[in-house]
Motif scaffolding. Structure first.
Motif, short mmCIF file in Angstrom:
data_model
loop_
_atom_site.label_atom_id
_atom_site.label_comp_id
_atom_site.label_asym_id
_atom_site.label_seq_id
_atom_site.Cartn_x
_atom_site.Cartn_y
_atom_site.Cartn_z
N ASN A 11 13.84 13.55 56.39
CA ASN A 11 14.56 13.73 55.51
C ASN A 11 14.23 14.98 54.42
OD1 ASN A 11 16.00 11.25 56.21
ND2 ASN A 11 14.54 10.19 54.94
N PHE A 12 13.70 16.15 55.20
CA PHE A 12 13.00 17.25 54.42
C PHE A 12 14.33 17.92 53.80
CE2 PHE A 12 11.83 21.57 54.15
CZ PHE A 12 10.63 21.46 53.58
N SER A 13 15.49 17.79 54.14
CA SER A 13 16.60 18.28 53.48
C SER A 13 17.07 17.69 52.29
CB SER A 13 17.95 18.48 54.58
OG SER A 13 18.34 17.11 54.99
N THR A 14 16.58 16.49 52.20
CA THR A 14 17.04 15.78 50.94
C THR A 14 15.84 15.90 49.91
OG1 THR A 14 18.16 14.17 52.00
CG2 THR A 14 17.45 13.55 49.82
N ILE A 15 14.54 15.74 50.48
CA ILE A 15 13.38 15.70 49.27
C ILE A 15 13.10 17.01 49.27
CG2 ILE A 15 12.74 13.36 50.25
CD1 ILE A 15 10.35 14.85 51.50
N ALA A 16 13.38 18.05 50.05
CA ALA A 16 12.86 19.34 49.52
C ALA A 16 14.09 20.09 48.72
CB ALA A 16 12.31 20.19 50.93
N GLN A 17 13.75 20.29 47.61
CA GLN A 17 14.74 20.66 46.55
C GLN A 17 14.68 21.97 46.23
OE1 GLN A 17 15.17 17.51 43.48
NE2 GLN A 17 15.27 15.95 44.91
N PRO A 18 15.75 22.71 46.14
CA PRO A 18 15.33 24.29 45.79
C PRO A 18 14.94 24.49 44.31
CG PRO A 18 17.44 23.85 47.00
CD PRO A 18 17.09 22.80 46.68
N ALA A 19 14.18 25.48 44.35
CA ALA A 19 13.44 25.50 42.67
C ALA A 19 13.53 26.75 42.37
CB ALA A 19 11.84 24.96 42.87
N ASN A 20 14.80 27.27 41.38
CA ASN A 20 14.72 28.53 41.17
C ASN A 20 15.29 28.46 39.59
OD1 ASN A 20 14.93 31.41 40.84
ND2 ASN A 20 16.59 31.48 42.25
N PHE A 21 14.58 28.42 38.48
CA PHE A 21 15.09 27.80 37.21
C PHE A 21 15.31 29.27 36.41
CE2 PHE A 21 11.96 24.63 38.73
CZ PHE A 21 12.84 23.81 38.97
N GLU A 22 16.19 29.45 35.68
CA GLU A 22 16.65 30.39 34.90
C GLU A 22 15.80 30.55 33.81
OE1 GLU A 22 20.78 30.44 34.03
OE2 GLU A 22 21.62 30.33 36.19
N ASN A 23 15.45 29.52 33.13
CA ASN A 23 14.55 29.73 32.02
C ASN A 23 13.76 28.23 31.87
OD1 ASN A 23 16.37 27.47 30.81
ND2 ASN A 23 17.67 29.17 30.40
N ARG A 24 12.92 28.13 30.90
CA ARG A 24 11.97 26.90 30.67
C ARG A 24 12.49 25.90 30.34
NH1 ARG A 24 6.54 28.40 29.34
NH2 ARG A 24 6.35 26.04 28.92
N SER A 25 13.85 25.90 29.55
CA SER A 25 14.49 24.78 29.27
C SER A 25 15.10 24.02 30.57
CB SER A 25 15.77 25.29 28.28
OG SER A 25 16.61 24.12 27.99
N THR A 26 15.70 24.85 31.38
CA THR A 26 16.11 24.27 32.53
C THR A 26 15.04 23.42 33.28
OG1 THR A 26 17.98 25.99 32.86
CG2 THR A 26 17.50 24.65 34.82
N TYR A 27 14.11 24.28 33.60
CA TYR A 27 12.92 23.70 34.45
C TYR A 27 12.46 22.31 33.62
CZ TYR A 27 7.88 23.06 35.48
OH TYR A 27 6.56 22.68 35.77
N GLU A 28 12.15 22.38 32.23
CA GLU A 28 11.92 21.10 31.62
C GLU A 28 12.87 19.96 31.88
OE1 GLU A 28 9.27 20.42 29.90
OE2 GLU A 28 8.44 22.21 29.74
N GLN A 29 14.21 20.36 31.89
CA GLN A 29 15.11 19.30 32.27
C GLN A 29 15.16 18.64 33.66
OE1 GLN A 29 18.92 21.02 31.02
NE2 GLN A 29 18.14 20.94 28.67
#
Length: 565
Positions: free
Chosen positions: A277-295
């Motif tokens: 289930n790599f397509s499910t558990i490997a989620q894209p990570a590309n955050f615009e800012n710290r707030s989005t990352y925190e959430q």
């Protein structure tokens, strides 16, 4: 720095220590990702994180844990905690000298003005930083220039840094002796779980049994690349160019079939086919800012309801940002909920191989049981997680996978397998030789009459025999890692061969000699069952595979002989 409150009960002390390791690891992983990968932080302040967890760095913690370890050295969790705290304690005692050494190394320059090296603007390069020389060795085709560059680098290190390295080496050994662990080999054998002396014997066996095969094939490859005789001309200066810097037209054609754009899709197709289930558990990570990352990351991990199904996430960062660390890495912040996998894809076999390697680490951590203690999930040596990483890296030595999944024609697949297998055999023989040298280096290190005067000759002899390239005696001070780390990698090679042989026999088909195991979801279920139990001791993993000895080389030798004869 604040002081940790006193804890009377030993069980409560161990629990508090483990919680501090777990929380600080999460903090370090997040801070490193934001700084080195996401580029959402301008600084990386490790001292600030350490200050939050005084129990990890207080001398009283070390001595109390040492007492508990000495009382019951067989207790696995205590042993893992002690080994980690010991590393921190030794590091703190040597910090000033170690920092001076690292700073001097980072600033060391190698003068190359007369060698004719030119930068991207065509200008003569006056000097190179020591750490940058390796890249130039890889791409310098002219043999005399390459040798001169290596010699300049080696001389600069010997004159400026060897003395500091030896001082660090001697002080660390004296510290361990002062703590009651004078026999370095026996101490690290116990704390790591490796039978180091047996590994040394295995190293001799591997070098002996593959000598004729390796000499013939590496000799042919060396001559094809350089036009020179391997037995009389090959030196350490040639290694990176011959193995990684030069590509034949045939290998160039293969590399072009592994473009950057297909890296993640090929990995996803492969791992999903295993039922991972790599397509499910490997989620894209590309955050615009710290707030989005925190959430999206921090809150989802920290606020997850433990009564709900486990949150399993590999945060897959493949963005190409300015200043992002180029080397692929995995950093498990919290297993299984927050695993960082960062890559800056460029394409080609080496790039794909590195990504598949790191994907093995990431999926291992993402499928661990969330209720595992931090010590059993992430502490201990790295042998078993390296075994899982090598398993997927070595799909590039699986002709069936290369043709049916990666799409290479059979003749190209066979060439790719042979080239990768030759590179692997070189690395195996190098680590086998390093294993033997480090045993010779530490034998009797704290006894009267011990001397380093003969160690350079031992090093050059063993590494030259093992690798076939002539090594220089002074190079040993550039080639020793702390704590017999060489044993983790050397054992992982033999253990991965056991795992791969087991998968081929139980989940592959006879008509492919088991090489199609990667297409069987039952193989994926078996791997998930292994991964669930965390960072298994290497003996436990070997026993589950029916070999009962992680150092058993026979599966590895069978594989090499099959693919290289």
């Amino acid at each position: 720095m604040s002081t940790a409150p006193a804890i009377e009960n030993d069980s409560a002390f161990l629990q508090a220590l483990e919680e501090a390791f777990s929380s600080s690891n999460k903090d370090f992983a997040r801070a490193y990702y934001l700084f080195a990968t996401a580029k959402l932080a301008e600084t990386y302040n490790s001292q600030e994180i350490y200050a939050k967890y005084p129990i990890l760095s207080e001398e009283a913690t070390f001595h109390r844990l040492k007492r508990l370890y000495d009382q019951n050295p067989q207790h696995e969790e205590t042993k893992r905690l002690f080994t980690s705290v010991l590393g921190t304690y030794i590091g703190s005692q040597l910090a000033a000298l170690s920092d001076a050494f690292q700073n001097a190394k980072n600033q060391l320059k190698v003068h190359v003005a007369d060698l004719g090296l030119r930068n991207g603007n065509g200008e003569i390069i006056e000097s190179l930083l020591y750490e940058d020389v390796s890249e130039w060795l890889k791409k310098t085709a002219n043999k005399p220039t390459r040798q001169a560059l290596y010699d300049r680098m080696a001389q600069a290190y010997t004159e400026n840094l060897s003395g500091q390295f030896i001082e660090l080496f001697e002080k660390e050994n004296r510290l361990l002796a002062g703590l009651g662990y004078a026999n370095i080999i026996d101490f690290y054998s116990h704390t790591s779980g490796h039978d180091l002396k047996k590994l040394g014997e295995n190293g001799k066996k591997l070098v002996t049994e593959t000598q004729a095969l390796y000499t013939r094939l590496m000799g042919q490859h060396y001559h094809a690349v350089t036009g020179l005789d391997f037995a009389t001309e090959a030196t350490r200066a040639d290694i990176s160019y011959v193995l990684h810097g030069h590509a034949s037209p045939e290998m160039d054609a293969i590399n072009r079939q592994f473009p950057q754009s297909k890296l993640v899709p090929l990995a996803t197709q492969t791992f999903d086919g295993l039922g991972l289930n790599f397509s499910t558990i490997a989620q894209p990570a590309n955050f615009e800012n710290r707030s989005t990352y925190e959430q999206e990351v921090v809150q989802k991990t920290d606020q997850h309801d433990p009564s709900q199904p486990a949150l399993r996430r590999i945060l897959l960062d493949i963005a190409n940002r300015e200043g992002k660390r180029s080397r692929a890495y995995v950093y498990p912040a919290a297993v299984p909920a927050e695993i960082y996998l960062s890559v800056k894809p460029e394409g080609g076999l080496d790039d794909y191989s590195a990504f598949f390697h790191e994907s093995g680490h990431a999926q291992h951590f993402a499928y661990e049981k969330p209720e595992l203690s931090f010590a059993m999930a992430l502490m201990g040596n790295n042998t078993t997680t390296e075994t899982y990483a090598y398993l997927f890296q070595n799909l590039f030595m699986n002709a069936h996978w290369l043709t049916h999944m990666a799409g290479l024609p059979p003749e190209q697949a066979q060439l790719a397998v042979q080239r990768r297998a030759l590179e692997d055999l070189y690395m195996l023989r190098r680590y086998a030789s390093k294993m033997q040298f480090e045993l010779a280096l530490f034998e009797g290190v704290n006894e009267a009459g011990y001397t380093l005067s003969d160690k350079g000759g031992v090093y050059a002899g063993l590494l030259s025999l093992g690798c076939g390239f002539q090594y220089d005696a002074e190079g040993w001070t550039r080639d020793v890692d702390a704590g017999f780390y060489v044993a983790d990698y050397f054992t992982a090679w033999s253990l991965e061969a056991q795992l791969r042989e087991y998968l081929c026999q139980h989940f592959g088909t006879a008509k492919t000699n088991g090489e199609d195991w990667y297409a069987n979801p039952e193989a994926g279920a078996f791997l998930k069952a292994l991964w669930a139990d965390g960072n298994l001791p290497q003996q436990a993993l070997s026993a589950r595979l029916g070999y009962h000895d992680p150092t058993d080389l026979e599966p590895l030798l069978r594989f090499m002989n099959t693919h290289l004869q």
